[in-house]
Design a protein around this motif. Sequence first.
Motif, short mmCIF file in Angstrom:
data_model
loop_
_atom_site.label_atom_id
_atom_site.label_comp_id
_atom_site.label_asym_id
_atom_site.label_seq_id
_atom_site.Cartn_x
_atom_site.Cartn_y
_atom_site.Cartn_z
N UNK A 1 0.89 -1.29 0.01
CA UNK A 1 -0.16 0.02 -0.07
C UNK A 1 0.90 1.28 -0.04
N UNK A 2 1.72 1.49 -1.19
CA UNK A 2 2.42 2.83 -1.10
C UNK A 2 1.89 3.98 -0.84
N UNK A 3 0.39 4.16 -1.26
CA UNK A 3 -0.08 5.45 -1.08
C UNK A 3 -0.36 5.75 0.30
N UNK A 4 -0.34 4.81 1.30
CA UNK A 4 -0.61 5.18 2.68
C UNK A 4 0.71 5.52 3.28
N UNK A 5 0.83 7.01 3.73
CA UNK A 5 1.91 7.56 4.32
C UNK A 5 1.86 8.17 5.50
#
Length: 847
Positions: free
Chosen positions: A62-66
Amino acid sequence: MAASPPLLPLQLLLLACVCGVAAAAAARDTLQQGESLTGAATLVSSPSGVFEVGFFPPDPKLPSRLYLGIWYRSMSPRTVVWVANRAAPATSASPSLTLAGNGELRVLDGSAKDAPLLWTSNTSTQTAPRGGYRAVIQDTGSLEVRSDDGTLWDSFWHPSDTMLSGMRITVRAPGKGPSEQMRFTSWTSETDPSPGRYALGLDPSNSGQAFIWRDGNVTIWRSGQWTGQSFVGIPWRPLYMYGFKPANDPSLGAYYTYTASNTSLQRFVVKPNGTDISYMAKKSSQEWETVWMQPSNECEYYAKCGANAKCTIEQDGKAKCTCLKGFQPKLLDQWNAGNWSQGCVRSPPLGCEVNQTGDGFLSIQNIKWPDFSYWPSTEGDENGCMNACLNNCSCGAYVYLNTIGCLIWGSKLIDIYQFQSGGYTLNLKLPASELRSHHAVWKIITVVSAVVLFVLVICIFLWRNHGRNIKDTVHRSWRSIHTSTRAEQNSGMLDISQSIPFEDETEDGKNHELKVYSLDRIKAATCNFSDSNKLGAGGFGPVYLGKLPGGEEVAVKRLSRKSGQGHEEFKNEVILIAKLQHRNLVRLLGCCIQGKEKILVYEYMPNKSLDAFLFNPEKQGVLDWRKRFDIIEGIARGLLYLHRDSRLRVVHRDLKASNILLDTDMIPKISDFGMARMFGGDQNQFNTNRVVGTFGYMSPEYAMEGIFSVKSDVYSFGVLMLEIVTGKRAVSFHGQQDSQNIAGYAWRQWNEDKGEELIDPLTRASCSLQQALRCIHIALLCVQDHAQERPDIPAVILMLSSVSSSLPMPRPPTLMLHGRAVDTSRSSERDHSHSIGTVSMTQLHGR
């Protein structure tokens, strides 16, 4: 303009280095008031650059959850120690961290000023100080909001799941913002930093204990009370060595500080499964190594056995609950079915509850003290503490320790764990009837022992008449000179009927006979003690190769008339070793006592002793790592038999490489029992007249105070393990880096993450590095200065056989002794001895 020449590879490398240095120099550690940190930009701590602050995706799927976090800059994969927006991840492509004019840190889901607010430090002030605010990342891993007036906010005051060096562990979070309970809260999972189910913190009631809770208020584990060096529930780990210290502050109350050693990176993490794990970074590989973990077994879980019961760990690693003396299961059916949660209730009642007198106390050893204790401030000594409990009918137990004073408990004793070793004493309050029954048990034991002793005397008398008792044979031989008879000349034996069977003492159940040889037969077997047959010599005397009729080879050990050891050791070895039979103990075949000659006949070990291989450059290569590890395990199993599995508990007292013999298959066998001492039946103590052995192998308490126990052998075994791993004598480390023995040198190398350099170069390339380093770690635990901090041999064998379980951290040795033979008393002198606990104490008389 002429074209510039192409860059050479060396020039490219130099340019890359220059660019890297410039990038490092350009990295900033401060966010000024009104500035923002967005996208992939980071702050890097100064001056060492250990930590970095920025946005990161914890879940690669989930690279978009920062999340905004702090992590170790040099560790790979990324090791995160703090997260800001744990409950609200950013989903935009460019989240931002801003420092507002009022000193408040804000995480926004975007770079615009009106972007959704995900997290705030809640530290706004009415007026900004002169010079404004700035956010700075420190080399300690703390993110601080500062002004010229001081620190407004600190991430250390609001931790995530990780405790770092420099933190103050308090009940309430400090700072000028809203106060909250300070807890280290686990992640939900390894890839989800949102607050999980488990948290660690200090007891809100200010007992000084640390707790792990589940779902906010369900207690999972507690540390126990602080004793000044360690928590009671972690007696084998002196946490003050890690930098833990109690302190007090008028605004914060009691708290602990934590300052790690400069030689390593260390962190404590509350994991998603509820365990608290200590990690230490290896310098060589920059990988994390697990140092210890809590809870690590069933007994460490809170109130495993309910009230008024103790939990112990059996040999198979399973928990067992037992009601304390004077108590019985509250619900017997559930208790027998293994449901111990209801605990035990007192039966019979205390005398003070039924208007009777005579209540007293029973001391229970190796205990993790119960929960819910309190300190009577007026009691300053043990008698006062005992009387305070005795005069209070609601008191169920007490302890007194100089470092913390008096603690007393009420009628319910919760969460008691009895360790195999270590721990502390608990004084349990009991009615007179229970105390009488306890003393009655010892009276019964005394009476039974007297009867058994009487029977033994009768048996000895009968055996003496039939010539069947070896000890009687030895003592008779001491009083007179034997004259050889015709039967001796023909058979070479004094009397074959005097062979003594010991089949009830053997490991394999075979009938082993001890034979008494004539001097003529011994001379014939050794070619009259020819120098060509001489195998070696020790403190006892020379050892010869002998050959009996039929071709059997034996080792003949002859007492030297000039030996300072001798008569007592000879009798001790004949009587003792004849009754001990084990695969890893050398077997005594017979003896000879004639005139002034005292001789022992052993099975012959063609490979001689361990030191002949270990310290001989021409033979060292024969001992590959597999053989060395097998030898370590074999010695440990021989000690296990001596300490626990034989009918007599035996302390060897002179364990060293020259006393480990190797058979044709390189199986180790412990030899030379002249210094050994027996602890018969349930006896735990022995009075010695002489302190003898070899410095360097001798434990500090035995070498300096005359105190010995089975833990003395554990110390010697630890030194021997280090010799086997390094291939060097213990005394060869004298003078290296201010160390006086192998224990001090090994600890320093291991503590500086140079343990691999300790391994013998001949085996380093082919050995199992993890197994060799584990052996060094175990050896360092065995050579701890204090006997109670050393593991026992069953624990050592368990550590050697397991590769996954974590090991406790050893303390640095402070007592380092030179390696030389010593006998601290003349044989003609008598020492005055007395016993305390499970060890023997001897007042030493120098030569």
